[in-house]
Design an enzyme around this catalytic site. Structure first.
Site, short mmCIF file in Angstrom:
data_model
loop_
_atom_site.label_atom_id
_atom_site.label_comp_id
_atom_site.label_asym_id
_atom_site.label_seq_id
_atom_site.Cartn_x
_atom_site.Cartn_y
_atom_site.Cartn_z
N THR A 29 -4.68 13.38 5.64
CA THR A 29 -3.25 13.53 5.98
C THR A 29 -3.05 14.84 6.77
O THR A 29 -2.39 14.85 7.82
CB THR A 29 -2.37 13.50 4.72
N GLN A 63 7.32 3.75 3.80
CA GLN A 63 5.91 3.34 3.87
C GLN A 63 5.73 2.05 4.69
O GLN A 63 4.71 1.88 5.36
CB GLN A 63 5.41 3.14 2.43
N LYS A 100 0.86 -1.18 0.00
CA LYS A 100 0.00 0.00 0.00
C LYS A 100 0.89 1.22 0.00
O LYS A 100 1.84 1.31 0.80
CB LYS A 100 -0.86 -0.02 1.28
N ASN A 116 -2.48 19.15 -1.24
CA ASN A 116 -3.47 18.45 -0.42
C ASN A 116 -3.13 18.47 1.07
O ASN A 116 -3.97 18.83 1.91
CB ASN A 116 -3.59 17.00 -0.94
N GLY A 118 -3.02 8.21 -4.04
CA GLY A 118 -2.47 9.47 -4.55
C GLY A 118 -1.16 9.84 -3.85
O GLY A 118 -0.76 9.21 -2.87
N ASP A 119 -0.49 10.82 -4.38
CA ASP A 119 0.69 11.43 -3.76
C ASP A 119 0.91 12.73 -4.54
O ASP A 119 -0.02 13.20 -5.22
CB ASP A 119 1.91 10.50 -3.86
N LYS A 137 5.60 3.17 8.33
CA LYS A 137 4.44 4.05 8.55
C LYS A 137 3.16 3.21 8.58
O LYS A 137 2.33 3.37 9.47
CB LYS A 137 4.37 5.04 7.39
N LYS A 165 5.26 1.78 -3.21
CA LYS A 165 5.17 3.14 -3.74
C LYS A 165 5.40 3.07 -5.25
O LYS A 165 6.05 2.14 -5.73
CB LYS A 165 6.25 4.03 -3.10
P1 NDP Z 1 0.45 17.94 -3.77
O1 NDP Z 1 0.92 17.63 -5.15
O2 NDP Z 1 -1.01 18.11 -3.53
O3 NDP Z 1 1.19 19.23 -3.21
C1 NDP Z 1 2.58 19.31 -3.12
C2 NDP Z 1 2.95 20.73 -2.74
O4 NDP Z 1 4.35 20.78 -2.55
C3 NDP Z 1 2.62 21.72 -3.83
O5 NDP Z 1 2.35 22.96 -3.25
C4 NDP Z 1 3.93 21.77 -4.64
O6 NDP Z 1 4.10 22.98 -5.35
C5 NDP Z 1 4.95 21.64 -3.55
N1 NDP Z 1 6.14 20.99 -4.09
C6 NDP Z 1 6.23 19.79 -4.71
N2 NDP Z 1 7.48 19.53 -5.10
C7 NDP Z 1 8.20 20.59 -4.72
C8 NDP Z 1 9.56 20.93 -4.83
N3 NDP Z 1 10.43 20.09 -5.42
N4 NDP Z 1 9.97 22.10 -4.28
C9 NDP Z 1 9.09 22.92 -3.67
N5 NDP Z 1 7.78 22.67 -3.55
C10 NDP Z 1 7.36 21.52 -4.06
O7 NDP Z 1 1.05 16.77 -2.85
P2 NDP Z 1 0.59 16.34 -1.38
O8 NDP Z 1 0.14 17.52 -0.61
O9 NDP Z 1 -0.29 15.17 -1.53
O10 NDP Z 1 1.98 15.79 -0.80
C11 NDP Z 1 2.90 16.61 -0.10
C12 NDP Z 1 3.86 15.74 0.67
O11 NDP Z 1 3.12 14.94 1.61
C13 NDP Z 1 4.68 14.74 -0.15
O12 NDP Z 1 5.94 14.55 0.47
C14 NDP Z 1 3.86 13.46 -0.03
O13 NDP Z 1 4.65 12.31 -0.25
C15 NDP Z 1 3.42 13.57 1.42
N6 NDP Z 1 2.26 12.77 1.78
C16 NDP Z 1 1.06 12.94 1.14
C17 NDP Z 1 -0.02 12.19 1.53
C18 NDP Z 1 -1.37 12.42 0.95
O14 NDP Z 1 -2.33 11.81 1.45
N7 NDP Z 1 -1.53 13.27 -0.04
C19 NDP Z 1 0.09 11.15 2.56
C20 NDP Z 1 1.38 11.11 3.23
C21 NDP Z 1 2.42 11.88 2.81
P3 NDP Z 1 3.71 23.04 -6.91
O15 NDP Z 1 2.22 23.01 -6.96
O16 NDP Z 1 4.30 24.32 -7.38
O17 NDP Z 1 4.35 21.83 -7.50
#
Ligand code: NDP
Length: 444
Positions: free
Chosen positions: A209, A111, A90, A240, A165-166, A114, A126
């Site tokens: 999250t 993961q 997962k 997200n 998603g991610d 976690k 993943k």
């Molecule tokens: P999203 O794609 O919804 O958002 C990611 C955010 O981070 C965006 O604002 C993006 O900006 C920014 N970002 C991405 N890459 C970079 C970078 N290289 N430098 C600076 N800013 C960056 O992703 P999530 O919110 O889902 O995920 C965020 C983090 O949380 C990740 O590490 C993910 O693995 C982790 N996570 C997510 C979960 C989930 O349920 N969604 C669960 C557990 C962990 P821009 O839009 O400009 O790209």
């Protein structure tokens, strides 16, 4: 040389081109030393660490698709099925140009622990691709997702491997992938989580999250006789996790004053307007400049910089290695009390050590962002039952899970004489269950 050092040396030799995976492995194995030292003979005989650091299976595949100009584009797809000792693989699918096998392995490895921490029966995996959904039309995103699933479908299944998603994979992408899976297999089953509510998604998964991050941060403050009420919070990211972390922090009485994306960041001393942020990012898919244009109290800055802002709590919610040693020094100098990771491995090893040495309460992503995958597992349960639970039911289960994770990681750290080291506590609590399951199942 100790068993941990031996395994780390071999890993470095074998995976030299995968720095993020090595960073994750080093963080985990280093903090497991007390448990491993206590069981060294058995674990070494069983090659337990070598096995846990080697994915059970990894697939890499071609993803060809046609863009709106009629040109054929080719991306690379990955799925790393890391460990199924305690349940089906997962973990999410990341769509971002930076994706490579090392990034997917680091995420899959994290993961495992976690998922174990959630106390739900899910293994670790993943996947993703170097495809960038940003700036693509809906049709192009659909073409990519269908092509991606045309290969991935043969490796996954409701009882085998359940992606989610991610970064870059939201409800739209999951919808297109689910449609293609169903067409290819003729099965309507819970093979993906994060689905839309009309076709098997769970209420509260979108929020999970970010909400979970705040539930565990709240437990941390309660445990120290404090609360989030009236605290100033800085958050990075505007996706997200960041959006729903901001929303829940505000509901708990804190003031969130920043957000960021990959080009710039916002400082809004009046507090982030979360509805406006959602409109800009979730609906219009615009840059943060659009937020600043619509909100007179907000300042927009190019580049990175949220960690310079004075705060009580810092919640990195964007991406890996976005909080480095200089940022950590700034946070400490500004009197920050707690850092809890919404993203996966956003804090460098050096910065983590510095924060811990300077008495900042630090909860790593494995525990702090586990609310997302926990709620994904609740979505799997609902799909198996063919029932849908209410928002309140799912949210209340999520709160219980996060409180339980906090309790388990605090107790595990205390048991091994490292009270308050929540990174060690999380790694130990996650590892013990997986190790026991692997030993029971023999050499497989
Ligand atoms: P999203 O794609 O919804 O958002 C990611 C955010 O981070 C965006 O604002 C993006 O900006 C920014 N970002 C991405 N890459 C970079 C970078 N290289 N430098 C600076 N800013 C960056 O992703 P999530 O919110 O889902 O995920 C965020 C983090 O949380 C990740 O590490 C993910 O693995 C982790 N996570 C997510 C979960 C989930 O349920 N969604 C669960 C557990 C962990 P821009 O839009 O400009 O790209």
């Amino acid at each position: 040389m100790s068993y941990v050092d031996e395994v780390l040396a071999k890993l470095k030799e074998k995976n030299a081109s995968e720095p993020e995976f090595l960073q994750a492995a080093e963080e985990v194995l280093d903090s497991l030393r007390p448990v491993i030292d206590a069981n060294e003979e058995l674990y070494k005989k069983e090659a337990l660490l070598e096995r846990i650091c080697e994915p059970e299976r990894q697939v890499k595949f071609r993803v060809p698709w046609v863009d709106d100009e009629g040109n054929v584009q080719v991306n690379t797809g990955y799925r790393v099925e890391f460990n199924s000792a305690i349940g089906p693989y997962k973990g999410g699918l990341r769509l971002h140009p930076s994706v490579n096998i090392g990034i997917i392995k680091f995420l899959g490895f994290e993961q495992i622990f976690k998922n174990s921490l959630t106390s739900l029966p899910i293994g670790g995996g993943k996947g993703g691709s170097d495809f960038d959904p940003k700036g693509k039309s809906d049709r192009e995103v659909m073409a990519f997702c269908q092509s991606f699933m045309s290969e991935l479908y043969r490796h996954i299944g409701a009882d085998t491997d359940v992606p989610a998603g991610d970064i870059g994979t939201g409800a739209r992408e999951i919808g297109y992938m689910f449609g293609q899976y169903k067409k290819l297999t003729n099965k309507f089953e819970g093979v993906l989580t994060g689905k839309g509510l009309t076709y098997g998604g769970s209420l509260a998964r979108t929020e999970a999250t970010g909400y979970g991050l705040l539930y565990i941060t709240n437990e941390l403050f309660k445990d120290h006789g404090d609360s989030l009420d009236g605290k100033t919070v800085v958050i990075s990211g505007a996706g997200n996790v960041a959006i729903y972390a901001t929303q829940k922090a505000q509901q708990l009485g804190a003031k969130v004053v920043t957000c960021s994306d990959s080009t710039g960041w916002i400082y809004d001393p009046e507090g982030i307007d979360v509805e406006l942020l959602k409109e800009v990012k979730e609906v219009k898919r615009e840059r943060l400049t659009a937020y600043a244009e619509a909100r007179p109290s907000a300042e927009y800055h190019e580049g990175r910089g949220v960690w310079q802002i004075k705060c009580d709590v810092a919640l990195p919610c964007a991406t890996q290695n976005e909080l480095d040693i200089e940022d950590a020094k700034q946070l400490v100098a500004n009197g920050c009390k707690a850092v809890c990771e919404g993203a996966n491995m956003p804090t460098t090893l050096e910065a983590t050590k510095y924060l811990q040495e300077n008495d900042v309460w630090f909860i790593g992503g494995k525990a702090a962002n586990a609310g997302g995958v926990a709620t994904s597992a609740l979505e799997m349960s609902q799909n198996s039952e063919r029932l849908s639970w209410t928002f309140e039911e799912v949210d209340s289960k999520l709160q219980g899970i996060m409180a339980n994770i906090y309790k388990n990681i605090s107790e595990a750290a205390k048991k091994y004489g490292h009270e308050g080291d929540y990174v060690m506590g999380a790694n130990i609590a996650g590892f013990e269950k997986v190790a026991e399951a692997m030993l029971s199942q023999g050499v497989v």
